[in-house]
Write a protein that holds these residues in place. Structure first.
Motif, short mmCIF file in Angstrom:
data_model
loop_
_atom_site.label_atom_id
_atom_site.label_comp_id
_atom_site.label_asym_id
_atom_site.label_seq_id
_atom_site.Cartn_x
_atom_site.Cartn_y
_atom_site.Cartn_z
N GLY A 73 -8.79 -7.45 1.76
CA GLY A 73 -8.37 -6.87 3.04
C GLY A 73 -7.64 -5.54 2.91
N VAL A 74 -7.20 -5.22 1.71
CA VAL A 74 -6.39 -4.01 1.55
C VAL A 74 -7.27 -2.80 1.30
N ARG A 75 -7.13 -1.82 2.12
CA ARG A 75 -7.89 -0.58 2.00
C ARG A 75 -6.93 0.56 1.70
N ALA A 76 -7.25 1.32 0.72
CA ALA A 76 -6.45 2.51 0.45
C ALA A 76 -6.92 3.64 1.36
N GLY A 77 -5.99 4.37 1.89
CA GLY A 77 -6.37 5.47 2.78
C GLY A 77 -6.28 6.80 2.07
N LYS A 78 -6.11 7.85 2.83
CA LYS A 78 -5.96 9.17 2.24
C LYS A 78 -4.50 9.41 1.89
N ALA A 79 -4.30 10.34 0.98
CA ALA A 79 -2.92 10.71 0.65
C ALA A 79 -2.44 11.76 1.65
N ALA A 80 -1.18 11.65 1.98
CA ALA A 80 -0.57 12.69 2.82
C ALA A 80 -0.59 14.01 2.06
N PRO A 81 -0.68 15.13 2.75
CA PRO A 81 -0.64 16.41 2.05
C PRO A 81 0.71 16.59 1.37
N LEU A 82 0.68 17.37 0.31
CA LEU A 82 1.91 17.61 -0.44
C LEU A 82 2.80 18.57 0.34
N GLU A 83 4.04 18.16 0.58
CA GLU A 83 5.00 19.04 1.25
C GLU A 83 6.27 19.09 0.42
N TRP A 84 7.15 19.96 0.78
CA TRP A 84 8.34 20.18 -0.02
C TRP A 84 9.60 20.00 0.82
N THR A 85 10.57 19.37 0.26
CA THR A 85 11.87 19.25 0.90
C THR A 85 12.89 20.01 0.05
N MET A 105 0.02 2.68 -4.69
CA MET A 105 -0.73 2.90 -3.45
C MET A 105 -0.48 4.33 -2.95
N PRO A 106 -1.40 4.85 -2.16
CA PRO A 106 -1.24 6.22 -1.67
C PRO A 106 -0.03 6.38 -0.75
N ALA A 107 0.56 7.56 -0.85
CA ALA A 107 1.61 7.94 0.11
C ALA A 107 0.90 8.47 1.35
N GLN A 108 1.27 7.94 2.49
CA GLN A 108 0.45 8.26 3.66
C GLN A 108 1.20 8.85 4.84
N GLN A 109 2.52 8.92 4.71
CA GLN A 109 3.28 9.51 5.82
C GLN A 109 3.29 11.01 5.69
N ALA A 110 2.91 11.70 6.70
CA ALA A 110 2.97 13.16 6.63
C ALA A 110 4.42 13.61 6.83
N GLY A 111 4.75 14.66 6.16
CA GLY A 111 6.01 15.35 6.44
C GLY A 111 7.27 14.68 5.94
N ALA A 112 7.16 13.62 5.20
CA ALA A 112 8.38 12.92 4.80
C ALA A 112 8.53 12.87 3.30
N LEU A 113 9.76 12.88 2.84
CA LEU A 113 10.04 12.54 1.45
C LEU A 113 9.81 11.04 1.32
N GLN A 114 8.93 10.66 0.51
CA GLN A 114 8.54 9.25 0.45
C GLN A 114 8.18 8.85 -0.96
N GLN A 115 7.92 7.59 -1.13
CA GLN A 115 7.44 7.04 -2.40
C GLN A 115 8.49 7.21 -3.51
N MET A 116 9.76 7.38 -3.09
CA MET A 116 10.81 7.54 -4.11
C MET A 116 11.04 6.23 -4.85
N PHE A 117 10.86 5.13 -4.17
CA PHE A 117 11.03 3.83 -4.82
C PHE A 117 9.68 3.11 -4.82
N GLY A 118 9.36 2.47 -5.91
CA GLY A 118 8.10 1.74 -5.98
C GLY A 118 6.94 2.62 -6.36
N ASP A 119 5.78 2.02 -6.38
CA ASP A 119 4.50 2.65 -6.77
C ASP A 119 4.50 3.04 -8.25
N VAL A 120 5.15 4.14 -8.60
CA VAL A 120 5.20 4.51 -10.02
C VAL A 120 6.60 4.99 -10.41
N TRP A 121 6.98 4.72 -11.64
CA TRP A 121 8.16 5.33 -12.22
C TRP A 121 7.90 6.82 -12.36
#
Lengths: 428, 428, 428, 428
Positions: free
Chosen positions: D180-192, D341-357
């Motif tokens: 049931g789990v589908r990977a989507g697209k990655a959010a574009p790379l943005e900078w904070t 899993m892909p980071a999928q939120q646009a515009g946000a600093l995300q994926q800081m915890f989990g997914d990969v070290w």
């Protein structure tokens, strides 16, 4: 029975302050020759271990450096001495092309030592023609780099020869000991306190520095204190006798592993004999001088000693800030001792320059904003910024004019064949 | 561009038949010096690989052999040249005591090449005094052993120098090629049949032989035939092009493993260049001569070639029995070629002595009744009787007088730096 | 505390004399299962060292052998159990294709032990269908080869499990010791003399033999004598206490090097404890029985012992000729001891079969006229004819029916994890 | 065909916020069992490589930790389950005593997996009795340490099993993919962008933290910006195709050497197949998801990628300060994906915890004022503060409740078998 003539460093010693670029260039070139002079051609061809290089290789490689990066680009009509030498004497510049494997540098009996001396003369002559011209700032900078590069190899030449002479059973002296020089007692260990704060560190751009000494930037330093002098052999013997080499909890795990597998029981080149300790040196095998700084210890040993003593190693920035309180002078190569000498001034922060390189607690990493230069010269320092530790201060084998408050020497934490010692630090 | 003078072997060549023991001793001693003469002191100090030794080491070790086993015992009042040399130049005599580690022979820049030459002169003078005396049979036997020992090292000196010169990028010639010598075509391969039966083999006790050549004993030999000459480079190229180095079923498993891990694609020192093959030699890097015997092949390759060709290697006893049909002569060191030359006589069993050592199918094991001599001299041959294969015949680098029908040379099956080739055999 | 059930070898023991090919095939297949039965799936998956293989791998590889060489060719319509198994369980047949690297056999947790048991059942069923058909002589010969191949692996399975159990701290028993069995005293060492002459040796073609046992051919044998029994642990302790492991002149050079670098002080698995010696065995760690044959010694040790004792090892042909004087029986696997037992008959040549494999002085080489069979089956023995020594006789772990007077076992001279011992010989 | 049952992590997932110490202790203990449940006993005994440990070893070692440091000291009358287990399952605590060699952990088929499960039950029962008592603060702190210690091993258990499953040819899935789990697209790379300044970093003492997370202290941070998400596989493919693995000037020298010698051409476990890339994962071998974060890359590769992209890695302090701007949550083990899993939120600093070290540019060194605790527990983190780099953030295999803003994970720069990726940074 050792028939080596003393190398007369004194005569070729560049007085760096007063000399022109041209003067410093040829003084440096001459010093390399003088350092090799006590050695036979046989001594010059052999590679003591993978980490070391043959004298002849040092002499040729530093010459190739000028040829490859300067003469070929800036001296119109320059024809290389021998085009095969690039393959032979390129050290690690991937951008330049294929090269002779490092562990096989000692197999190069050809070209001969005489051919390498001829190569040096040929390149020196061309350098003479080059510096007679008006030089671009880029060429001037590369000459400066070439001088400093050769100075580094002068120190390596000496430590590599020591490694070679220590590897055989005859334990020859590179130079006979000066009978007039007497080592005295070491000054008692005292502490100097330093304030914390945000300090600018790194090279400020005036005069030559390696790329890894910059960019100048701010570091936050906490109040600390620094030992007035380096750890002595006498103190190290206490460490040995206090179980330093048999107590795993004093050691970093990687250090303990190598100490066990290589059966370390004291600094490199130290052997017990007749109830005392002898250590191989450039003056042959000699009784360990209790007052002199311990030398030929690894980062692992330095770190374990500091832990055993209840202190720590300074960071490279603590060291640098403290060094501003003492003159930029010390017993480096020009002092002619060829060994670390005791610190003898009471009450003073001393021995910051010369005698032994001091391990710091700082991993060798790029400063904020560091970018390697483009091209082969950019391979000089940056690509080694991993797995090594910074040493500061210079040693008894460091050429005159090659010490700086911002100078960052670096070696792997297990390496011991340089003149490496330590100075203790503590939080204030 | 190579400025080496030719070694004038001819002048120092011992004419073994006519010379007295004294004459042969000093002719042998002189030849070692002559073989080293084209080499610089630098060339003489370096060790090309663990299997090889420096020239200087060969010169000193053979001298130490006379000092340790002869002068100290039989020359009253003899004082050793330098007592530290025993540690430096003992090869493997466990009975004698501790010794410098074999892989570190190349680190001995001291004692110097000149000191070793002085050592040779000192020992030669003492040997002169010794042989002026009436010699006991034991002393005579040890002089004979010392001569033969030194001859072995003369061949090793040459193969070790070749290994050294091949390891660097300049590929210097030990001696410039003689422009007057032209290689011709190889004679066609023919076969000589030999009867089977029980044959006495091994040394019969007349004249010098190593202990491993005896006891003379009987061996049962089946009818066989032997190729008239050694396998040529042209034939080896067919093997390469026929998939010799890519077909595992042709190989012994141990051989295939090493061939893959070391990426063998042809004999040692062979490189493809401009559509042809070049091979490094004592005359520098030269085009492979199709007519000359293949050389610098391992037992594994020789065995695989024989299988590919539908034949086999001879046993050492087949070889020995067959060798009785040809004169004890061939192109050894005295012929001055310094390389294997083509067999050019049609219809004859030839090339049995000289040119290349011939791998046999015989493991190097003791003959029935073999006992090593007591004491250090007993460590000469017996302790290596395991894991090696016998080679017969001598090579272009074997000194005059050092070939015998019963001579058993031996190397590990992967070793290739000697002048090793092969001759095919088959059941009759 | 060891909860392993005894493997009931007895019930599955093939009575080789009376059984049909079919009977022997399935008895052999069943025995492999019985040998694995005392082991957990965990025990069966792990590889103790590079030389050893996991139990599961032995079970699967012997099954693959039948599938690859027999079922795929001779059973119409046979579909392989899992096509990936060929990659997993091919041992070294280069002709067959790529295979899982030998040192990584222990990483194959998948396929599972249960899947391998299923694989065995699947292949056994297919073999049942195959042997119901009329079999071609080639198929019959391959079944015979498969049986013998599996028997070899049965012995390896046991020695490899012993290596595994010896490697951990718990030292578990593969099987609990039979409390009823008492070891007695060893018979005194006596000598039997044999005449020399030309003897036909090697397999005569009647019944199964490996290709390396032929061709039958003549060998010249000198008069010799052979010890009545194998060297005992008591005799080995004398060797140890007499400096056997500290006297280099007793040893072959290669052996001495490995003995020093691996710090050998006695046979494999032996440890000193409480003033005596314990040795790990298939019955757990047990006091060394002075009367039992020494086992787990290398060729190097066997050779050194013989030299120390003033004797030598027999050649494989001496052994073979002597073996004709005793019945083809001994304490092999079917005897159920799982360890070497004392020789107890006075005055007789005994223990020639079973108890321990006996190192001979013969290098493992092809017999005259030997040619490997074409194809993959030809990789069975021939490609290992280098660097190994022949052992004769069989051990306490050799399956019934797998001993022959002509049987040539072979291992590298440093290997010790088999049940390897020695018998002394001498010239008559 | 893979018959593994899904591990039902969900049911055993500790809700760390609400649970008592007792609750968290037993939830953690239960999770280890659940993680091992999909594995056969065979899977659990094998060690994939020196860096990895067998599942069974993890299960036993974490249990021994509680026994050695807690039960033996704080539970009156506690008798150890089996005194031999200390030797078997001590990891590296020199203070505790001798231990089974790390590279041989995979040879421990005994004690069995069942015995280890019994050991766990025995210790859990004792822990139950212990926590029923009034606990001293020291005991409470050690329970907390034991929980966190076991959580670390849970992640290692998963990465070590992946290493094992990747080493064999069958490439089994630890767990079947959730269809049931589908990977989507990655959010574009943005900078904070983040301001510079002096910031307090490190653990503030509230709640559990490892000793290496303190002391809390000030660090000077320069203005910087941080990528909104981790580098993706799609971006990594650009790096590969742009010459990332063939351009030495992008690499640290040590990294280039290992990349060449080990023939790296992409992240660990990646293989080209059918024109695309497959990567072995806990869900079996799967097509590389372009949108997901790249994982199984070394520090060397991460550093080279950043240089190639024109950016750099963040320091651990930049990362820590930035992390304060996002909630302490992410896709860790409890999310059940078992892959990044892909980071999928646009515009946000995300994926800081989990997914990969996330590899940082910071060498793993002690914080100012750090002192290791006395005794064996003091060997936990401090003795590894050399030659490693800090990773931050946690991965898809990090247990719930085991992520902290101050958490300092560390590995050698060449290691790749963890779920390691990277996030780009730049000077502001």
């Amino acid at each position: 029975m050792n028939l080596l003539h003393n190398a007369d460093f004194a005569e070729t010693k560049p007085s760096t302050e007063s000399l022109s670029l041209r003067g410093r260039l040829f003084a440096t070139r001459a010093l390399s020759g003088a350092l090799a002079a006590p050695l036979s051609d046989e001594d010059q061809v052999v590679q003591a271990m993978d980490d070391a290089s043959p004298t002849k290789w040092h002499l040729a490689h530093t010459t190739w450096f000028f040829e490859a990066f300067l003469l070929k680009r800036f001296l119109p009509g320059y024809g290389v001495f021998d085009e095969r030498f690039e393959y032979c004497f390129n050290s690690y510049y991937e951008s330049v092309g294929a090269r002779h494997p490092r562990p096989k540098r000692g197999l190069l009996t050809r070209p001969s030592a005489q051919q390498v001396r001829d190569y040096r003369a040929f390149v020196d002559a061309a350098l003479g023609r080059l510096v007679d011209q008006a030089l671009s700032p880029e060429a001037e900078a590369l000459i400066e780099l070439g001088i400093n590069h050769e100075q580094q190899h002068q120190e390596l030449l000496l430590t590599d020869i020591l490694a070679l002479f220590a590897a055989g059973p005859l334990k020859p002296a590179y130079r006979e000991a000066d009978p007039g020089v007497r080592a005295g007692k070491a000054a008692p260990l005292e502490w100097t306190a330093f304030d914390g704060g945000v300090f600018a560190v790194g090279h400020d751009g005036e005069g030559f520095a390696y790329d890894n000494e910059g960019p100048r930037h701010e570091e936050l330093i906490r109040p600390f204190k620094l030992a007035s002098r380096c750890v002595t052999n006498a103190e190290w013997v206490e460490f040995i006798e206090g179980g330093g080499y048999t107590t795993p909890t004093l050691w970093l795990a990687d250090g303990w592993n190598i100490a066990k597998s290589q059966e370390w029981t004291g600094p490199l080149y130290v052997e017990e004999a007749d109830g005392g300790f002898m250590q191989m040196s450039l003056l042959g095998s000699r009784p360990v001088d209790p007052a002199a700084p311990v030398t030929h210890v690894s980062y692992y040993e330095a770190d374990a000693f500091a832990r055993w003593a209840g202190y720590r190693l300074p960071t490279e920035f603590e060291w640098e800030v403290a060094s501003r309180h003492v003159p930029l002078q010390g017993r480096t190569l020009g002092a002619g001792h060829l060994r670390a000498m005791p610190a003898q001034q009471a009450g003073a922060l001393q021995q910051m320059f010369g005698d032994v390189w001091e391990w710091t607690a700082s991993a060798y990493l790029p400063y904020p904003g560091f970018k390697a230069a483009p091209g082969a010269v950019g391979e000089y320092n940056g690509k080694f910024m991993c797995n090594q530790f910074v040493l500061r201060g210079g040693s008894c084998a460091t050429p005159e004019g090659h010490v700086r408050r911002t100078y960052r020497n670096f070696f792997y934490p297990h390496q011991r064949w340089q003149f490496t010692g330590l100075r203790l630090a503590a939080d204030a």
